[in-house]
Design a protein around this motif. Structure first.
Motif, PDB file in Angstrom:
ATOM      1  N   GLU A   1      65.159  34.714  56.241  1.00  0.00           N
ATOM      2  CA  GLU A   1      64.406  35.737  55.515  1.00  0.00           C
ATOM      3  C   GLU A   1      65.144  37.053  55.337  1.00  0.00           C
ATOM      4  OE1 GLU A   1      60.347  36.076  56.927  1.00  0.00           O
ATOM      5  OE2 GLU A   1      60.415  34.045  57.732  1.00  0.00           O
TER       6      GLU A   1
ATOM      7  N   THR B   1      58.803  41.029  57.472  1.00  0.00           N
ATOM      8  CA  THR B   1      59.377  40.575  56.205  1.00  0.00           C
ATOM      9  C   THR B   1      58.267  40.322  55.182  1.00  0.00           C
ATOM     10  OG1 THR B   1      59.253  38.191  56.612  1.00  0.00           O
ATOM     11  CG2 THR B   1      61.140  39.381  57.559  1.00  0.00           C
TER      12      THR B   1
ATOM     13  N   TRP C   1      57.418  37.743  53.927  1.00  0.00           N
ATOM     14  CA  TRP C   1      56.743  36.486  54.258  1.00  0.00           C
ATOM     15  C   TRP C   1      55.970  36.574  55.580  1.00  0.00           C
ATOM     16  CZ3 TRP C   1      61.837  36.686  52.478  1.00  0.00           C
ATOM     17  CH2 TRP C   1      62.031  36.229  51.168  1.00  0.00           C
TER      18      TRP C   1
ATOM     19  N   LYS D   1      63.143  32.620  50.531  1.00  0.00           N
ATOM     20  CA  LYS D   1      63.056  32.131  51.899  1.00  0.00           C
ATOM     21  C   LYS D   1      63.341  30.640  51.925  1.00  0.00           C
ATOM     22  CE  LYS D   1      59.745  31.350  55.638  1.00  0.00           C
ATOM     23  NZ  LYS D   1      58.351  31.546  56.092  1.00  0.00           N
TER      24      LYS D   1
END
Length: 325
Positions: free
Chosen positions: A151, A286, A288, A323
């Motif tokens: 990431e 991050t 994500w 990712k």
């Protein structure tokens, strides 16, 4: 790529020009009688031969000649001119593995360009607009390497060796130990710690999900927690060379990095031997939803001897374009 599959086959069993067709008298055959009926038969045979010759000539010009003109370099399959980016190294494919010093997957450019691997997860909308600091190591700078996860990445000097003496890194929210890796100088100070080092840590992949509002709220919560912490509590959250006295820190502040945000805390102190330390820690989530922490610390004498290095490493944190699953 050409669709050419070769010339069509010429008609089978047709007579060649200048040779008799089927049913014509061949060499050595008895000569026919020259009566009226024989002349009529001869005319029929000659007419048939003429028709066959015409058919052969037509076949040559209709099928064979055009096919021959197609044969050449332009009719052959050509190599593909462009290749898509290959999948990132295995250490980048999942954050379950320790961060590694490999090329960052999807580093630079837009979040959904043609080079993104088919099985990758695109950067959520909005994050690509964040440009981050410009005082960073240039791409391909031979002096620097990267800690890489699926990431994000963070840089350090390539000349540094592995260093596992910097202490335990913990999630500032839960207190759980974070997966970690560090690189530092082979030279150690009086406390047995590298005179300068960088580290990278993360935990609970995808903990906060990929909703930008939730990710930013988690970053803001980290900033609030660190801002409210006492000096003793804050020193327990920070990673750096061992501080014995004169600890001071900046107010925790959320700053923009390439495709991401992080809470930045700069601090300084003195070791038991009275040597000045200069360090910075970054706390991030991050896009994500994975909590991450990274930073750089070292003796001020080291940074003075390597001007600009401290700033470039501190600014080098960046989120990947996509990712890896």
């Amino acid at each position: 790529m050409s669709n050419y599959n070769g010339a069509p086959p010429p008609p089978q069993n047709l007579p060649q020009p200048g040779y008799p067709g089927p049913g014509s008298p061949g060499p050595g055959s008895p000569a026919p009688q020259q009566g009226p009926s024989n002349r009529k038969a001869l005319f029929i045979v000659l007419g048939s031969v003429a028709v066959f010759v015409v058919l052969v000539v037509v076949a040559v010009f209709v099928w064979v000649v055009p096919a021959l003109t197609k044969v050449g370099p332009t009719a052959q399959p050509t190599a593909v001119a462009e290749q898509t980016a290959s999948a990132a190294p295995s250490a980048d494919a999942a954050t379950d593995a320790p961060p590694s010093a490999e090329a960052t997957p999807g580093d630079g450019g837009a979040s959904a360009d043609a080079g993104m691997p088919a099985d990758a997860i695109a950067l959520p909308a909005g994050w690509d607009a964040l440009a981050g600091p410009t005082d960073i190591p240039a791409d391909g700078d031979p002096l620097f390497s990267k800690f890489v996860t699926g990431e994000s990445s963070f840089q350090y000097l390539k000349s540094w060796d592995n260093d596992s003496t910097f202490g335990i890194t913990k999630d500032p929210e839960t207190g759980e130990e974070m997966q970690q890796v560090a690189q530092g100088t082979p030279d150690l100070d009086a406390d047995g710690v590298s005179t300068a080092f960088a580290f990278f840590a993360e935990s609970n992949q995808g903990k906060f999900g990929s909703d930008p509002a939730k990710v930013k709220a988690a970053i803001k919560a980290t900033q609030d927690k660190l801002s409210k912490a006492s000096t003793t509590e804050l020193t327990q959250q920070l990673v750096g060379n061992k501080c014995a006295s004169d600890f001071t820190s900046s107010t925790p502040e959320t700053r923009e990095f390439r495709r991401g945000l992080a809470v930045v805390v700069q601090f300084s102190c003195k070791t038991a031997a009275g040597e000045a330390i200069q360090a910075v820690n970054l706390f991030s989530v991050t896009p994500w939803g994975t909590p991450q922490m990274m930073g750089v610390s070292g003796h001020k004498s080291y940074w003075d001897a390597h001007p600009g290095t401290f700033e470039k490493i501190a600014n080098s944190y960046r989120i990947n374009k996509w990712k890896q699953q």
